[in-house]
Write an enzyme that holds these catalytic residues in place. Sequence first.
Site, short mmCIF file in Angstrom:
data_model
loop_
_atom_site.label_atom_id
_atom_site.label_comp_id
_atom_site.label_asym_id
_atom_site.label_seq_id
_atom_site.Cartn_x
_atom_site.Cartn_y
_atom_site.Cartn_z
CD GLU A 1 -1.65 -39.62 -4.06
OE1 GLU A 1 -2.82 -39.49 -4.87
OE2 GLU A 1 -0.60 -39.55 -4.78
CE1 TYR B 1 -8.08 -46.88 -12.46
CE2 TYR B 1 -8.64 -45.01 -11.13
CZ TYR B 1 -8.59 -46.44 -11.11
OH TYR B 1 -8.53 -47.03 -9.91
N GLY C 1 0.60 -59.00 -0.98
CA GLY C 1 -0.67 -59.49 -1.45
C GLY C 1 -1.16 -60.35 -0.66
N GLY D 1 -6.44 -50.81 -4.54
CA GLY D 1 -6.65 -49.99 -3.27
C GLY D 1 -6.37 -50.76 -2.17
CG ASP E 1 -4.20 -46.72 -2.09
OD1 ASP E 1 -2.89 -46.63 -2.01
OD2 ASP E 1 -4.85 -46.67 -2.91
CG ASP F 1 -10.07 -47.88 -7.36
OD1 ASP F 1 -10.48 -48.86 -7.52
OD2 ASP F 1 -9.43 -46.95 -7.85
#
Length: 312
Positions: free
Chosen positions: A36, A90, A224, A251, A254, A290
Amino acid sequence: NKRIATIGDAMVVFNPSKTGPLRFVPSFERAVGGAELNFAIGVTRLDMEAKWISCIGDDEFGKLIYNFARGEGIDVSYVLRTPHIPTSIYFKEIREDGAGKSFYYRNPSPLLELTEDRIDESVLDDVDLLHISGVYLAVCEHNIQVALKLIALAQAKNIPISFDPNLRLKLWTIEDARAVYEKVYPSINLLLTGQDEFELLFEGRTVKDVQESYKIDEIIVKKGEQGATVYTATEHYDREAFSIRAIDTVGAGDAFDAAYVYSYLNGYDIPERLRLANGAGALVAAIKGDNEGLPFLQELRQFIGDEKLIER
Ligand code: ATP
């Protein structure tokens, strides 16, 4: 400028210094991530305003994330801080072909402190679109109630809603995800989903069937390196991806979402939205990290060939 709101966790990301299984990676580079937050950065770089609703730890990593989001120009006035739960982190593993694997340390997540009663009724007052991602729904159980409250607020104000299932089977089971997403689909205008994800979630149902059962205006299927397809009630549009060398595809989805929402809110037609969104996805996939590759509007225009690039 258009304004979007989104809600979710952010994490400190540890990017591996080399590809291959994590146990053989001796060092990492610190960055900031979270689906987000990436989305919020993406729309901000495209000259929109993003209100990011979240809760992070009141610790060193929380300060890093807060300053990072502020530096990107994101509205952080709805970011709470808790002294009780550490900021999530992470570690990322990257394979030779750019595909990624994530190892999370986010249980509990600081989002545990962001309860429904802490969401102000006025939070969406000045907003043009609400974006919800499935990661948020998966992280803590009460997030589902919070998201449904935001969705109800958006609907009461006639604000369009986009939803990316962002299925994370490390966080919950497919059955749990399906049951929760069922509550979300009837309210959304845009469903932005990966192709494999769509198949997992809907088990062989066709896009048309899904679209009709939940009355979703547009289903956008991300494929993709094959690009993406948009389905409306009557039509579908397919666009190839831009050709790049994929380095780290985490990413990309996003970035695609951010550019799609940008062009949707600014009234571009669907083929043009696909061109911009495929461009943004490709730019992120071509760079390690990302959100590092999330383009500014001019970079995106140059990449997709609308503006001439003058290097020197
Ligand atoms: P994630 O949630 O992991 O980011 P996703 O399934 O939502 O993934 P993808 O389909 O992997 O999203 O990527 C989103 C978009 O980014 C694609 O539709 C495409 O436009 C672009 N993209 C991704 N990978 C590539 C690639 N290898 N080459 C060119 N474009 C790519």
